[in-house]
Design a protein around this motif. Structure first.
Motif, PDB file in Angstrom:
ATOM      1  N   PHE A 390      20.939  25.340 -18.253  1.00  0.00           N
ATOM      2  CA  PHE A 390      22.139  26.159 -18.131  1.00  0.00           C
ATOM      3  C   PHE A 390      22.786  26.296 -19.503  1.00  0.00           C
ATOM      4  CE2 PHE A 390      21.562  24.406 -13.899  1.00  0.00           C
ATOM      5  CZ  PHE A 390      21.904  25.460 -13.057  1.00  0.00           C
ATOM      6  N   GLN A 391      23.477  27.424 -19.700  1.00  0.00           N
ATOM      7  CA  GLN A 391      24.206  27.566 -20.958  1.00  0.00           C
ATOM      8  C   GLN A 391      25.596  26.955 -20.849  1.00  0.00           C
ATOM      9  OE1 GLN A 391      26.030  31.308 -22.695  1.00  0.00           O
ATOM     10  NE2 GLN A 391      24.108  31.235 -23.860  1.00  0.00           N
ATOM     11  N   ARG A 392      26.298  27.256 -19.741  1.00  0.00           N
ATOM     12  CA  ARG A 392      27.671  26.731 -19.583  1.00  0.00           C
ATOM     13  C   ARG A 392      27.935  26.432 -18.105  1.00  0.00           C
ATOM     14  NH1 ARG A 392      32.482  29.852 -21.999  1.00  0.00           N
ATOM     15  NH2 ARG A 392      33.333  27.739 -22.197  1.00  0.00           N
ATOM     16  N   LEU A 393      27.292  25.395 -17.590  1.00  0.00           N
ATOM     17  CA  LEU A 393      27.477  25.032 -16.183  1.00  0.00           C
ATOM     18  C   LEU A 393      28.839  24.353 -16.024  1.00  0.00           C
ATOM     19  CD1 LEU A 393      26.337  24.862 -13.315  1.00  0.00           C
ATOM     20  CD2 LEU A 393      25.258  22.679 -13.945  1.00  0.00           C
ATOM     21  N   GLY A 394      29.724  24.979 -15.270  1.00  0.00           N
ATOM     22  CA  GLY A 394      31.079  24.453 -15.131  1.00  0.00           C
ATOM     23  C   GLY A 394      31.411  23.925 -13.756  1.00  0.00           C
ATOM     24  N   LEU A 395      30.639  24.341 -12.722  1.00  0.00           N
ATOM     25  CA  LEU A 395      30.946  23.927 -11.352  1.00  0.00           C
ATOM     26  C   LEU A 395      29.651  23.767 -10.564  1.00  0.00           C
ATOM     27  CD1 LEU A 395      32.918  23.447  -8.939  1.00  0.00           C
ATOM     28  CD2 LEU A 395      32.873  25.934  -8.561  1.00  0.00           C
ATOM     29  N   ILE A 396      29.547  22.650  -9.869  1.00  0.00           N
ATOM     30  CA  ILE A 396      28.428  22.388  -8.966  1.00  0.00           C
ATOM     31  C   ILE A 396      28.989  22.305  -7.553  1.00  0.00           C
ATOM     32  CG2 ILE A 396      26.677  20.705  -8.288  1.00  0.00           C
ATOM     33  CD1 ILE A 396      26.713  19.762 -11.244  1.00  0.00           C
ATOM     34  N   VAL A 397      28.359  23.015  -6.630  1.00  0.00           N
ATOM     35  CA  VAL A 397      28.719  22.926  -5.214  1.00  0.00           C
ATOM     36  C   VAL A 397      27.506  22.362  -4.484  1.00  0.00           C
ATOM     37  CG1 VAL A 397      29.491  24.161  -3.157  1.00  0.00           C
ATOM     38  CG2 VAL A 397      30.228  24.945  -5.424  1.00  0.00           C
ATOM     39  N   GLN A 408      19.515  12.319  -7.501  1.00  0.00           N
ATOM     40  CA  GLN A 408      19.336  13.771  -7.435  1.00  0.00           C
ATOM     41  C   GLN A 408      20.629  14.491  -7.797  1.00  0.00           C
ATOM     42  OE1 GLN A 408      17.948  13.875  -3.335  1.00  0.00           O
ATOM     43  NE2 GLN A 408      15.889  14.391  -4.007  1.00  0.00           N
ATOM     44  N   ARG A 409      21.751  13.983  -7.279  1.00  0.00           N
ATOM     45  CA  ARG A 409      23.024  14.619  -7.600  1.00  0.00           C
ATOM     46  C   ARG A 409      23.364  14.445  -9.078  1.00  0.00           C
ATOM     47  NH1 ARG A 409      24.584  11.803  -2.761  1.00  0.00           N
ATOM     48  NH2 ARG A 409      26.165  10.594  -3.864  1.00  0.00           N
ATOM     49  N   LEU A 410      23.067  13.264  -9.607  1.00  0.00           N
ATOM     50  CA  LEU A 410      23.314  13.022 -11.029  1.00  0.00           C
ATOM     51  C   LEU A 410      22.468  13.932 -11.902  1.00  0.00           C
ATOM     52  CD1 LEU A 410      23.583   9.140 -11.436  1.00  0.00           C
ATOM     53  CD2 LEU A 410      25.343  10.830 -11.891  1.00  0.00           C
ATOM     54  N   ALA A 411      21.202  14.161 -11.491  1.00  0.00           N
ATOM     55  CA  ALA A 411      20.307  14.995 -12.294  1.00  0.00           C
ATOM     56  C   ALA A 411      20.864  16.395 -12.451  1.00  0.00           C
ATOM     57  CB  ALA A 411      18.917  15.040 -11.645  1.00  0.00           C
ATOM     58  N   LEU A 412      21.479  16.940 -11.397  1.00  0.00           N
ATOM     59  CA  LEU A 412      22.055  18.282 -11.499  1.00  0.00           C
ATOM     60  C   LEU A 412      23.306  18.250 -12.378  1.00  0.00           C
ATOM     61  CD1 LEU A 412      22.051  21.229 -10.754  1.00  0.00           C
ATOM     62  CD2 LEU A 412      23.180  20.670  -8.598  1.00  0.00           C
ATOM     63  N   ARG A 413      24.123  17.204 -12.252  1.00  0.00           N
ATOM     64  CA  ARG A 413      25.313  17.117 -13.095  1.00  0.00           C
ATOM     65  C   ARG A 413      24.932  17.047 -14.571  1.00  0.00           C
ATOM     66  NH1 ARG A 413      29.267  11.991 -12.969  1.00  0.00           N
ATOM     67  NH2 ARG A 413      27.725  11.259 -14.473  1.00  0.00           N
ATOM     68  N   GLN A 425      32.726  19.177  -9.559  1.00  0.00           N
ATOM     69  CA  GLN A 425      31.824  19.129  -8.407  1.00  0.00           C
ATOM     70  C   GLN A 425      32.594  19.220  -7.098  1.00  0.00           C
ATOM     71  OE1 GLN A 425      28.495  16.271  -8.392  1.00  0.00           O
ATOM     72  NE2 GLN A 425      29.087  15.729  -6.313  1.00  0.00           N
ATOM     73  N   LEU A 426      32.131  20.109  -6.225  1.00  0.00           N
ATOM     74  CA  LEU A 426      32.641  20.207  -4.853  1.00  0.00           C
ATOM     75  C   LEU A 426      31.507  19.870  -3.903  1.00  0.00           C
ATOM     76  CD1 LEU A 426      34.609  23.591  -4.834  1.00  0.00           C
ATOM     77  CD2 LEU A 426      35.536  21.301  -5.154  1.00  0.00           C
TER      78      LEU A 426
END
Length: 694
Positions: A390-397, A408-413, A425-426
């Motif tokens: 990602f270039q500018r990932l600001g929100l994960i749902v 798995q959740r940490l890997a996406l963060r 994160q929501l």
């Protein structure tokens, strides 16, 4: 923090105990037993009474007892399975011992006339009451009976109850000269009527038979309460340190009003008050400079996805990217369809990333995310794979986060980490979480509840019917579809096999096609490829098919407002949460909807209660509380993911009243006694403190 003093229970290695060599120490470490203190806090989960002899004539099925008598005969018998059958008498009656795995030496040791002492649970068998593979001793000089109740400990492969009891006895001896430190100051812990830590541990490992055993087993004894309170404090400290770890990180402040307002203006309905309230809470979270970590829980159909869309638009308007991750492709596809529908008029493309997509489509999505042109992506586990940038990932749902592991959740963060800055994160869940679990398992999260349904929705009417009325149910489907509505028929098996589930659904599909030839029927199950599954679902959603036969794969994510009849076969096999989730596939339009629960007789008491609750209420929060009472916290949570915390002695239903006091004590400890926090975490959570950054 200063290390524990030398020769304390906290510092002494388990190898100081007799019988613990390198190999045993390795096995015990799998149970988290490294020090003598670990042994003392490895508590029994039940007790056996081996302090008294029960006459054979007074035996009751499935009650653990000790009997003594004389061997009358021991013969190898042949039935469905070869077994050794030993008959024992004591003058008051006769009982059998049965062994399916035995040796010639064992048979010879059970010679007629020999004295024998047996411990086990008798059960009804071919020879009347039988003990199956019981513990026993033979010989002219049987040892004295136990003087205390016999504890039964949680164990693992290669670690016997005999070894654990021996180690606990040695550790209790050490306890006399090296009492464990009281890490919670008496000023913080209301100890009125509660014993000290050393006395409580001694009581639980070595209870006397003439004491209030029922109070111990029911968790009402003061010794149990003393340890429950400390364990709950430790868990609350785990949650509080996780929360502190989050707040130590930075996050980009996200603000935006124009895009969310335009989305809401385009809708043909207005938001509920609950949706507006939760959006306001999220808006305040996202504007801060530390990462939001909010759990949004709401009943099926309450509008969680639209709330998430507003949050996504705030992030996109602020110039950041958004990733929505769902646990199954079917659910992710439903989110994709919703977001594309809502965001298309705003000129925002929603990208897709899942395991089954073509190579070119995948390359295009990866390129859009890497160069920042992809403002939003919806997908499955594929989102946290190494190739995704990602270039500018600001929100994960994250939808239904309990289906993902911590790592798995940490890997996406980590995809959005830039130095000390991570995305907000929501988390969405359509399974309302009982208050006690929310405080203990999700205590590190801010929580929002969408506790109001959209106007015009009518409560689903639920009926429970025996399978003998199946033909009437088929006619009910015929009539409903003739009136222009659609229906689901859900096939359930208790086995987890996709293949068996699919076979059951296929058989039902063929039967219903013959019974309802005038209807167009589609079939969906877990063994279908993603594209084929999506095509069949699309035909049902469009109204081209009137009836959808499916496995529980449709539990979440399927939204067909015209469907107003749900049939669940073998409903007695499902838990309340899953029954409620499946029922939520109907009742999404303005028509009156019905749910028919077909069950096999006879019903167990628990199954009867589940079906009664389903008939009585459609409130997911009430159902969640009832489900917790019926199943208990361990089964409610399911297989705990790595890093989630599980209780050893506390019971979240039984000890609910202690939860809030435990949190208050935890907060005071963090503030006034920070040097004790890590030791309490190590004592009770065995590494749980390592998850402060989750």
């Amino acid at each position: 923090m200063s290390p524990p003093a030398a020769d304390t229970l906290e510092s002494l290695a388990i190898t100081r105990l007799k019988g613990v060599g390198p190999r045993a120490a390795e096995r015990l470490a799998r149970l988290g037993l490294i020090t003598l203190e670990d042994v003392l806090f490895h508590l029994p989960f039940r007790y056996e009474d081996r302090t008294r002899i029960t006459p054979i004539g007074a035996l009751r099925p499935e009650q653990g007892v000790v009997i003594e008598g004389e061997v009358m005969a021991a013969d190898v018998v042949f039935g469905k399975r070869r077994s050794l059958l030993c008959k024992v008498a004591d003058g008051t009656g006769l009982v059998a011992l049965r062994f399916y795995h035995f040796s010639a030496a064992q048979k010879n040791s059970l010679e007629k006339g020999r004295a024998i002492r047996v411990y086990g649970e008798p059960r009804p068998g071919a020879a009347g009451l039988e003990f199956y593979h019981p513990e026993y001793q033979t010989g002219p000089d049987l040892p004295p009976l136990e003087r205390a109740l016999t504890p039964v400990y949680p164990t693992t492969e290669g670690v016997s109850q005999k070894l654990l009891r021996n180690l606990a006895g040695q550790a209790l001896h050490w306890l006399q000269g090296h009492p464990p430190e009281e890490l919670i100051p008496p000023a913080l812990l209301d100890q009125s009527g509660l014993p000290g830590l050393a006395a409580a541990l001694t009581k639980l490992h070595h209870p006397q038979p003439d004491g209030p055993v029922d109070l111990l087993l029911d968790g009402q004894h003061p010794a149990v309460k003393r340890l429950v309170m400390e364990e709950m404090v430790a868990h609350q400290l785990g949650m509080l340190t996780k929360r502190a770890g989050q707040k130590a990180l930075a996050a980009p402040p996200l603000r935006g009003d124009t895009l969310p307002r335009r989305l809401l203006e385009n809708l043909p309905f207005t938001l509920t008050g609950a949706q507006q309230r939760v959006i306001g809470e999220i808006r305040a979270d996202l504007a801060r400079r530390h990462p939001a970590l909010r759990l949004i829980q709401g009943d099926v159909g309450s509008g969680k996805t639209l709330v998430a869309a507003c949050a996504a638009l705030i992030a996109i308007e602020a110039g950041h990217q958004v990733a929505l991750m769902a646990p199954t492709e079917l659910l992710a596809e439903q989110h994709l369809a919703n977001f594309r529908h809502w965001l298309a008029s705003l000129g925002i493309d929603v990208h897709w990333l899942a395991g089954g997509m073509g190579a070119k489509a995948r390359r295009d999505t990866l390129a859009a995310l890497a160069d920042g042109h992809g403002a939003m992506v919806v997908g499955t586990h594929a989102l946290f794979q190494e190739a995704v940038r990602f270039q500018r990932l600001g929100l994960i749902v994250i939808d239904e986060q309990h289906r993902f592991g911590v790592q798995q959740r940490l890997a996406l963060r980590e995809k959005g980490r830039f130095g000390n800055q991570v995305p907000h994160q929501l988390t969405l869940t359509a399974t309302p979480i009982p208050r006690t679990l929310a405080m203990s398992v999700y205590g590190d999260l801010d929580t929002s509840a969408i506790d109001e349904m959209p106007p015009g929705r009518k409560p689903i009417q639920t009926l429970a019917l025996p399978v003998s009325r199946r033909d009437q149910v088929v006619e009910r489907i015929r009539a409903a579809c003739r009136d222009g509505t659609q229906a689901y028929w859900v096939c359930t098996l208790i086995e987890e096999s996709d293949e068996l589930q699919a076979e059951a659904a296929e058989a039902t599909f063929e039967t219903l096609k013959q019974a309802l030839p005038e209807l167009t029927i589609e079939l969906v199950h877990g063994r279908l490829k993603g594209r084929e599954k999506a095509e069949r679902m699309a035909r049902f959603a469009s109204g081209a098919a009137q009836l959808l036969v499916a496995t529980t794969v449709i539990e979440v994510g399927v939204d067909v407002p015209n469907a107003s009849l749900m049939v669940m076969e073998n409903a007695e096999r499902l838990g309340l949460a899953q029954l409620h989730q499946l029922r939520g596939r109907v009742g999404r339009g303005s028509a009156q909807s019905y749910c028919l629960l077909l069950y096999q007789t006879p019903l167990s008491q628990t199954a009867r209660r589940r079906l009664a609750v389903m008939r009585e209420t459609t409130d997911g929060f009430v159902i969640a509380e009832e489900d917790l009472k019926l199943r208990g916290p361990g089964e409610w949570l399911g297989t705990r993911q790595t890093g989630e915390l599980a209780f050893r002695i506390a019971d979240l239903v039984r000890d609910e009243a202690l939860m809030s006091p435990a949190r208050a004590v935890g907060e005071s400890l963090l503030k006034s006694y920070p040097d004790r926090v890590e030791r309490l975490l190590r004592r009770w959570l065995r590494g749980g403190e390592d998850f402060a950054d989750v």
